[in-house]
Design a protein around this motif. Structure first.
Motif, PDB file in Angstrom:
ATOM      1  N   GLN A  50       0.823  -1.214   0.000  1.00 23.18           N
ATOM      2  CA  GLN A  50       0.000   0.000   0.000  1.00 23.18           C
ATOM      3  C   GLN A  50       0.856   1.262   0.000  1.00 23.18           C
ATOM      4  O   GLN A  50       0.562   2.211  -0.719  1.00 23.18           O
ATOM      5  CB  GLN A  50      -0.965   0.004   1.185  1.00 23.18           C
ATOM      6  CG  GLN A  50      -1.808   1.275   1.292  1.00 23.18           C
ATOM      7  CD  GLN A  50      -2.630   1.569   0.037  1.00 23.18           C
ATOM      8  OE1 GLN A  50      -3.139   0.655  -0.617  1.00 23.18           O
ATOM      9  NE2 GLN A  50      -2.768   2.842  -0.299  1.00 23.18           N
ATOM     10  N   ASP A  51       1.908   1.267   0.802  1.00 20.18           N
ATOM     11  CA  ASP A  51       2.774   2.454   0.846  1.00 20.18           C
ATOM     12  C   ASP A  51       3.446   2.695  -0.509  1.00 20.18           C
ATOM     13  O   ASP A  51       3.538   3.834  -0.974  1.00 20.18           O
ATOM     14  CB  ASP A  51       3.833   2.326   1.934  1.00 20.18           C
ATOM     15  CG  ASP A  51       3.243   2.431   3.344  1.00 20.18           C
ATOM     16  OD1 ASP A  51       2.102   2.918   3.479  1.00 20.18           O
ATOM     17  OD2 ASP A  51       3.929   2.015   4.297  1.00 20.18           O
ATOM     18  N   ALA A  52       3.896   1.622  -1.146  1.00 16.58           N
ATOM     19  CA  ALA A  52       4.523   1.755  -2.465  1.00 16.58           C
ATOM     20  C   ALA A  52       3.498   2.269  -3.481  1.00 16.58           C
ATOM     21  O   ALA A  52       3.810   3.154  -4.290  1.00 16.58           O
ATOM     22  CB  ALA A  52       5.107   0.424  -2.921  1.00 16.58           C
ATOM     23  N   ALA A  54       0.839   4.064  -2.881  1.00 20.01           N
ATOM     24  CA  ALA A  54       0.570   5.482  -2.590  1.00 20.01           C
ATOM     25  C   ALA A  54       1.687   6.369  -3.132  1.00 20.01           C
ATOM     26  O   ALA A  54       1.416   7.457  -3.668  1.00 20.01           O
ATOM     27  CB  ALA A  54       0.410   5.686  -1.081  1.00 20.01           C
ATOM     28  N   ASN A  55       2.928   5.912  -3.032  1.00 15.80           N
ATOM     29  CA  ASN A  55       4.045   6.695  -3.555  1.00 15.80           C
ATOM     30  C   ASN A  55       4.014   6.784  -5.077  1.00 15.80           C
ATOM     31  O   ASN A  55       4.302   7.842  -5.650  1.00 15.80           O
ATOM     32  CB  ASN A  55       5.380   6.122  -3.071  1.00 15.80           C
ATOM     33  CG  ASN A  55       5.659   6.493  -1.634  1.00 15.80           C
ATOM     34  OD1 ASN A  55       5.346   7.588  -1.195  1.00 15.80           O
ATOM     35  ND2 ASN A  55       6.238   5.566  -0.893  1.00 15.80           N
ATOM     36  N   ILE A  56       3.663   5.691  -5.744  1.00 12.59           N
ATOM     37  CA  ILE A  56       3.551   5.724  -7.207  1.00 12.59           C
ATOM     38  C   ILE A  56       2.434   6.681  -7.618  1.00 12.59           C
ATOM     39  O   ILE A  56       2.598   7.489  -8.546  1.00 12.59           O
ATOM     40  CB  ILE A  56       3.297   4.312  -7.785  1.00 12.59           C
ATOM     41  CG1 ILE A  56       4.477   3.384  -7.511  1.00 12.59           C
ATOM     42  CG2 ILE A  56       2.995   4.385  -9.282  1.00 12.59           C
ATOM     43  CD1 ILE A  56       5.792   3.822  -8.136  1.00 12.59           C
ATOM     44  N   GLN A  58       1.334   9.242  -5.951  1.00 12.53           N
ATOM     45  CA  GLN A  58       1.824  10.605  -5.685  1.00 12.53           C
ATOM     46  C   GLN A  58       2.759  11.053  -6.804  1.00 12.53           C
ATOM     47  O   GLN A  58       2.687  12.200  -7.268  1.00 12.53           O
ATOM     48  CB  GLN A  58       2.527  10.655  -4.335  1.00 12.53           C
ATOM     49  CG  GLN A  58       3.012  12.039  -3.971  1.00 12.53           C
ATOM     50  CD  GLN A  58       3.717  12.054  -2.618  1.00 12.53           C
ATOM     51  OE1 GLN A  58       3.854  11.032  -1.952  1.00 12.53           O
ATOM     52  NE2 GLN A  58       4.162  13.225  -2.216  1.00 12.53           N
ATOM     53  N   ALA A  59       3.620  10.153  -7.249  1.00 15.70           N
ATOM     54  CA  ALA A  59       4.531  10.487  -8.353  1.00 15.70           C
ATOM     55  C   ALA A  59       3.738  10.788  -9.621  1.00 15.70           C
ATOM     56  O   ALA A  59       4.072  11.726 -10.364  1.00 15.70           O
ATOM     57  CB  ALA A  59       5.503   9.339  -8.594  1.00 15.70           C
ATOM     58  N   ASN A  61       0.767  12.026  -9.785  1.00 13.36           N
ATOM     59  CA  ASN A  61       0.181  13.352  -9.598  1.00 13.36           C
ATOM     60  C   ASN A  61       1.206  14.444  -9.897  1.00 13.36           C
ATOM     61  O   ASN A  61       0.899  15.450 -10.546  1.00 13.36           O
ATOM     62  CB  ASN A  61      -0.353  13.484  -8.172  1.00 13.36           C
ATOM     63  CG  ASN A  61      -1.168  14.743  -7.982  1.00 13.36           C
ATOM     64  OD1 ASN A  61      -2.029  15.058  -8.791  1.00 13.36           O
ATOM     65  ND2 ASN A  61      -0.891  15.449  -6.915  1.00 13.36           N
ATOM     66  N   THR A  62       2.432  14.220  -9.446  1.00 13.39           N
ATOM     67  CA  THR A  62       3.502  15.185  -9.695  1.00 13.39           C
ATOM     68  C   THR A  62       3.809  15.287 -11.191  1.00 13.39           C
ATOM     69  O   THR A  62       3.961  16.389 -11.736  1.00 13.39           O
ATOM     70  CB  THR A  62       4.768  14.783  -8.904  1.00 13.39           C
ATOM     71  OG1 THR A  62       4.442  14.746  -7.508  1.00 13.39           O
ATOM     72  CG2 THR A  62       5.906  15.755  -9.141  1.00 13.39           C
TER      73      THR A  62
END
Length: 116
Positions: A50-52, A54-56, A58-59, A61-62
């Motif tokens: 899940q954390d990975a 969420a980071n993908i 977020q990336a 979105n960036t």
């Protein structure tokens, strides 16, 4: 190099930048799809990864925000080129509306697309 050559060089580089950002978003979307479908297929708990994920996301979105900034720069560069009478358009397969500013979906259009 004359101004039109300069303009066309910038147009090529801008197109390349836009293409790279689209490719990055596409690859990230495929990664997210593989992560989620694979988790289900392999019967892995949603807690795992899940954390990975969420980071993908977020990336993505960036990168999406960066794409928006490049599209805004495209519009600004086009206006500057027209003001300076610099030819910078490239021939290509892209379809562009007469007014090539970003098209914003309205909530009604989004709703109609979901229904169709």
């Amino acid at each position: 190099m004359n101004r039109s050559d300069f303009g066309q060089d910038l147009a090529r580089r801008l197109y390349s930048t836009e293409h790279a950002l689209d490719h990055a978003l596409s690859e990230a979307a495929l990664l997210v799809s593989s992560m989620t479908a694979g988790r289900v297929d392999q019967k892995i708990s949603a807690v795992i990864g899940q954390d990975a994920l969420a980071n993908i996301l977020q990336a993505m979105n960036t990168v999406g925000a960066a794409r928006g900034a490049v599209v805004a720069a495209h519009h600004q560069m086009k206006a500057d080129a027209e003001r300076m009478r610099i030819e910078w358009r490239l021939a290509g397969p892209e379809m562009k509306p007469a007014d090539d500013r970003p098209i914003r979906e309205t909530s009604k259009a989004r709703h109609l697309a979901a229904v169709s």
